[in-house]
Write an enzyme that holds these catalytic residues in place. Structure first.
Site, PDB file in Angstrom:
ATOM      1  N   ASP A 188       0.825  -1.203   0.000  1.00  0.00           N
ATOM      2  CA  ASP A 188       0.000   0.000   0.000  1.00  0.00           C
ATOM      3  C   ASP A 188       0.861   1.255   0.000  1.00  0.00           C
ATOM      4  OD1 ASP A 188      -2.507   1.559   0.311  1.00  0.00           O
ATOM      5  OD2 ASP A 188      -1.547   2.094   2.205  1.00  0.00           O
ATOM      6  N   SER A 210      -6.743   0.682   0.335  1.00  0.00           N
ATOM      7  CA  SER A 210      -5.610   1.349   0.995  1.00  0.00           C
ATOM      8  C   SER A 210      -5.866   1.497   2.484  1.00  0.00           C
ATOM      9  CB  SER A 210      -5.371   2.719   0.353  1.00  0.00           C
ATOM     10  OG  SER A 210      -4.367   3.437   1.045  1.00  0.00           O
ATOM     11  N   LYS A 214      -4.082  -1.430   5.819  1.00  0.00           N
ATOM     12  CA  LYS A 214      -3.297  -1.050   7.009  1.00  0.00           C
ATOM     13  C   LYS A 214      -4.056  -1.370   8.288  1.00  0.00           C
ATOM     14  CE  LYS A 214      -2.549   3.242   5.684  1.00  0.00           C
ATOM     15  NZ  LYS A 214      -2.924   3.307   4.252  1.00  0.00           N
TER      16      LYS A 214
END
Length: 450
Positions: A188, A210, A214
């Site tokens: 990412d 994205s 995370k």
């Protein structure tokens, strides 16, 4: 096999026969074939997605090739199945933290970003004081102001650069850590930087993957999203923001992390400050039991969602602001990461004010006008890695609907580089008004999803 997957397989078999074998032999895949499939409106197979993400992370797929694929995705979109696999492949590109052995109710929050959005700073200690734990991988801003990490770094000594061991120890001892994403979802990080310079940032599938790659890698057991909508949001329309929220909620749930979202208004700035250190100062006011009503409202709304998602009940988040327990937890968290709250926060050495030519009522304030003024002052960055001015920003003295006297200061602009003031004032021009009646302000929390 789902219709989407079946359809994608037929496309691949018809136009690029090697893809059928590639499910079993990833080496048969090649970047031009993957790009061509998406360019022509096809659906990428799981194998193609896994191969291209892994290849790009390891430098086997060139920037030019990934750029072409990102533009094809931007123009053609992705199916829910493709988005799920793309996200999973990005999570798999790096380490996924697992803190379940600590036995803590681990919950996190993510905001899609707004103007004056300092909510993470008071929210984490409120949730901590109520008995939940927060592993938060936070980022640096790219745009009008710094990100959460930039803002917190205006506190002398604070560092977000924590090892996995430090994060684990901090979660065990004080219940929270706010840290740089580091090795989480390295795919990412590379793709995000490429999207920024190839005009593909606004792709909904790429935004969703994205954010979620995370967050799914950081080790939280449940997740609450604050998805902004309006002039100061990444996505301007409620329909787009609602679709993004639904996509991310589905991604989290499909990955086994219960996820919910609040859709919130971002037509006007949150609170009275936009910048870095000025937002930290305002967050401290909230933690001290004061602060702007909208910042307090959103902090408590998100805290309630996070606590419910974490299975923590019987506590009142508002009480932690009244009795000082949230402030105590914030001080412990900052000290654990090297921060010294006894030292003054930086403030720009030069300032300029905007005053009211006539009295009346403060009209609407365009969040993006204030955001661009803050950016011109040096509060944000134009490219990854650029420094931000920690003391740059805008203070709003009168919010929409508040009475205004002739000659009264409405905005104060701060910067260390006085030559920036003219451009910043130009951005503010036309972004606010003083009139005879208060503007019609809608609800701060628009809807709840998940």
């Amino acid at each position: 096999m789902s219709d989407a997957r079946r359809h994608g397989s037929h496309l691949d078999a018809r136009h690029h026969g090697s893809h059928l074998d590639a499910r079993h032999h990833g080496s048969h895949l090649d970047a031009p074939s993957v790009i061509r499939t998406k360019r022509d409106g096809g659906i990428l197979t799981d194998a193609a997605i896994d191969w291209v993400i892994d290849g790009y992370t390891r430098g086997l797929v060139a920037d030019e090739q990934m750029s072409a694929l990102l533009m094809a995705i931007f123009l053609r979109g992705m199916t829910p199945g493709e988005i799920t696999r793309w996200t999973a492949a990005m999570v798999a590109s790096g380490e996924r933290f697992d803190f379940t052995d600590l036995g803590l109710p681990l919950v996190d929050k993510h905001s899609t970003g707004g103007v004056g959005d300092k909510i993470t700073i008071p929210l984490v200690p409120v949730v901590l004081a109520c008995g939940a734990a927060v592993p938060q991988a936070a980022g640096r801003g790219l745009g009008h102001t710094g990100g959460t990490l930039d803002k917190l770094e205006s506190i002398a000594g604070f560092t977000p650069e924590l090892s996995k061991t430090q994060i684990r120890q901090q979660l065990s001892e004080i219940g929270a850590a706010i840290f740089a994403a580091g090795d989480l979802a390295p795919a990412d990080r590379k793709i995000y930087a490429l999207r920024d310079i190839t005009a593909t940032t606004e792709s909904l599938p790429l935004i969703a993957s994205s954010v979620m790659s995370k967050k799914l890698a950081e080790g939280a057991q449940s997740l609450v999203l604050d998805v902004k909508s309006g002039r100061g949001a990444f996505l301007k329309t409620e329909a787009e923001s609602r679709e993004l929220a639904a996509t991310m909620v589905a991604l989290g749930n499909s990955y086994g992390v219960p996820t919910r979202a609040l859709l919130t208004d971002m037509n006007r700035p949150l609170g009275y400050t936009v910048g870095n250190s000025v937002e930290v100062a305002e967050s401290l006011e909230v933690l001290a039991g004061g602060g702007p009503a909208d910042v307090v409202e959103l902090t408590l709304a998100l805290a309630a969602e996070m606590l419910d998602a974490a299975g923590v009940d019987g506590v009142d988040p508002a009480q932690t602001l009244r009795d000082g327990t949230a402030m105590d937890r914030f001080r412990r968290l900052i000290a654990a990461q090297g921060g010294d709250l006894s030292r003054p926060l930086p403030i720009g050495a030069h300032n300029e004010t905007v005053t009211a030519a006539a009295g009346g009522v403060m009209g609407d304030i365009d969040a993006m006008a204030v955001a661009m003024a803050a950016w011109r002052l040096g509060a944000g960055r134009a490219a990854p890695g650029h420094p931000v001015q920690l003391g740059a920003g805008v203070r709003i003295h009168r919010r929409p609907g508040e009475p205004v006297a002739a000659g009264e200061t409405l905005f104060t602009l701060y910067t260390d580089t006085p030559e920036r003031l003219g451009a910043a004032l130009g951005e503010l021009d036309g972004g606010w008004s003083v009139g005879a009646a208060a503007p019609d302000l809608g609800p701060l929390v628009i809807d709840h999803l998940g």
